[in-house]
Design an enzyme around this catalytic site. Structure first.
Site, short mmCIF file in Angstrom:
data_model
loop_
_atom_site.label_atom_id
_atom_site.label_comp_id
_atom_site.label_asym_id
_atom_site.label_seq_id
_atom_site.Cartn_x
_atom_site.Cartn_y
_atom_site.Cartn_z
N LYS A 272 -24.43 -5.64 25.35
CA LYS A 272 -23.56 -4.71 25.78
C LYS A 272 -22.09 -4.69 25.00
O LYS A 272 -21.43 -3.77 25.00
CB LYS A 272 -23.15 -5.20 27.21
CG LYS A 272 -24.33 -5.11 28.15
CD LYS A 272 -23.79 -5.18 29.70
CE LYS A 272 -25.05 -5.25 30.44
NZ LYS A 272 -24.66 -5.77 31.62
N GLU B 124 -21.96 -4.77 15.76
CA GLU B 124 -21.59 -5.71 16.73
C GLU B 124 -20.20 -5.90 17.02
O GLU B 124 -19.18 -5.76 15.94
CB GLU B 124 -22.13 -7.05 16.01
CG GLU B 124 -22.04 -8.29 16.87
CD GLU B 124 -22.74 -8.34 18.08
OE1 GLU B 124 -22.60 -7.52 18.96
OE2 GLU B 124 -23.55 -9.36 18.35
N ASP B 125 -19.72 -6.45 18.13
CA ASP B 125 -18.63 -6.68 18.75
C ASP B 125 -17.76 -8.00 17.83
O ASP B 125 -16.84 -7.93 17.16
CB ASP B 125 -18.41 -7.03 20.28
CG ASP B 125 -19.22 -7.93 20.73
OD1 ASP B 125 -20.17 -8.61 19.92
OD2 ASP B 125 -19.37 -8.17 21.85
N ASP C 241 -20.07 -14.70 15.88
CA ASP C 241 -19.59 -16.17 16.46
C ASP C 241 -20.59 -17.20 15.60
O ASP C 241 -20.13 -17.74 14.42
CB ASP C 241 -19.65 -16.50 17.81
CG ASP C 241 -19.42 -17.78 18.59
OD1 ASP C 241 -18.14 -18.16 17.86
OD2 ASP C 241 -19.61 -17.85 19.35
N LYS D 51 -15.16 -14.88 14.15
CA LYS D 51 -14.93 -16.18 14.28
C LYS D 51 -15.45 -17.12 13.34
O LYS D 51 -16.58 -17.80 13.60
CB LYS D 51 -15.41 -16.33 15.92
CG LYS D 51 -14.19 -16.91 16.47
CD LYS D 51 -14.92 -17.50 17.86
CE LYS D 51 -14.72 -16.45 19.15
NZ LYS D 51 -15.38 -17.12 20.27
N VAL E 185 -12.37 -14.60 23.49
CA VAL E 185 -11.81 -13.21 23.38
C VAL E 185 -12.42 -12.36 24.46
O VAL E 185 -13.77 -12.37 24.67
CB VAL E 185 -11.37 -12.69 22.07
CG1 VAL E 185 -10.34 -13.36 21.54
CG2 VAL E 185 -12.55 -12.32 21.17
N ASP F 86 -16.59 -9.66 27.14
CA ASP F 86 -16.56 -10.07 28.32
C ASP F 86 -16.50 -11.46 28.71
O ASP F 86 -16.82 -12.43 27.73
CB ASP F 86 -17.71 -9.63 29.12
CG ASP F 86 -18.96 -10.53 28.69
OD1 ASP F 86 -19.34 -10.55 27.40
OD2 ASP F 86 -19.70 -11.25 29.70
P1 IMP Z 1 -23.32 -15.63 18.12
O1 IMP Z 1 -25.20 -15.35 18.12
O2 IMP Z 1 -22.97 -17.04 18.48
O3 IMP Z 1 -22.94 -14.83 16.81
O4 IMP Z 1 -22.98 -14.69 19.42
C1 IMP Z 1 -22.75 -13.38 19.24
C2 IMP Z 1 -22.57 -12.90 20.78
O5 IMP Z 1 -21.60 -13.61 21.72
C3 IMP Z 1 -21.61 -11.71 20.53
O6 IMP Z 1 -22.37 -10.54 20.27
C4 IMP Z 1 -20.73 -11.59 21.66
O7 IMP Z 1 -21.51 -10.82 22.81
C5 IMP Z 1 -20.88 -13.10 22.17
N1 IMP Z 1 -19.51 -13.70 21.83
C6 IMP Z 1 -18.92 -14.69 20.95
N2 IMP Z 1 -17.76 -15.00 20.89
C7 IMP Z 1 -17.32 -14.21 22.04
C8 IMP Z 1 -15.97 -14.45 22.33
O8 IMP Z 1 -14.86 -14.68 22.10
N3 IMP Z 1 -15.88 -13.53 23.67
C9 IMP Z 1 -16.92 -12.68 24.02
N4 IMP Z 1 -18.15 -12.93 23.69
C10 IMP Z 1 -18.18 -13.50 22.61
MG MG Z 2 -22.50 -8.89 21.50
#
Ligand code: IMP
Ligand code: MG
Length: 173
Positions: free
Chosen positions: A40, A95-96, A99, A127, A149, A155
């Protein structure tokens, strides 16, 4: 209680969205895009950026989940899949935040199995400190510190997505 210290203002976000859209419009001149919103979290960023991209495009949506509270579970679930046929098409994943990078890497690998012409990634936030896999990000809005964040689609336990700006989320005892 949850408090939020503003990190990126509405104006900063909108300026960056316009810059990214301009770069994307230039890079995809004479091509046809399939812009994919990763739900989302990316819904607000997605709707703002596609309005400014000036090449023909189709939109599609992927609903994924990987987060439990504020840490990535590392287990990515695709709850709702895309509808468009992407064979031979240029796909742009929107993508938002990147991470650990696990979500984007997983989605990229999955999309490649459908033989698209290309797959690129546009992430509003990056990040870098928490990266676990070296997924290539083609368009990055802001590099941010290792803080959780919220706002502008992001969220904490489903809340704060409707904030028009981005804030650092802190739990206050
Ligand atoms: P990744 O697979 O660890 O890169 O995570 C990605 C997903 O985790 C993103 O699409 C976000 O929805 C969520 N996410 C990662 N960091 C944050 C944050 O700081 N705040 C809110 N959602 C996050
Ligand atoms: Mg996401």
């Amino acid at each position: 209680m949850i408090t939020g210290k503003p990190l990126l203002s509405v104006e900063q976000i909108q300026k960056k969205v316009a810059e990214l859209a301009l770069r994307i419009s230039r890079d995809y001149q004479d091509r046809e895009l399939v812009a994919v919103c990763i739900l989302k979290g990316a819904f607000m960023f997605f709707s703002d950026i596609v309005k400014r991209i000036e090449v023909p495009l189709k939109v599609d949506f992927l609903l994924v989940s990987s987060y439990v509270k504020t840490s990535s579970s590392g287990e990515i679930k695709v709850m709702c899949n895309m509808r468009e046929d992407i064979a031979g098409k240029d796909v742009l994943l929107i993508e938002d935040i990147a991470d650990t990078g696990l979500t984007l890497q997983h989605l990229k690998d999955q999309l490649f199995m459908q033989n698209p012409a290309s797959v690129r990634i546009c992430a509003l936030l990056n990040k870098q400190a928490r990266r676990k896999v070296d997924v290539g990000l083609d368009y990055i809005g802001f590099d941010i510190p290792d803080e959780y964040v919220v706002g502008y689609g992001l969220d904490y336990e489903g809340r704060f997505r409707n904030l028009p700006y981005i804030a650092i989320c802190k739990e206050k005892r």
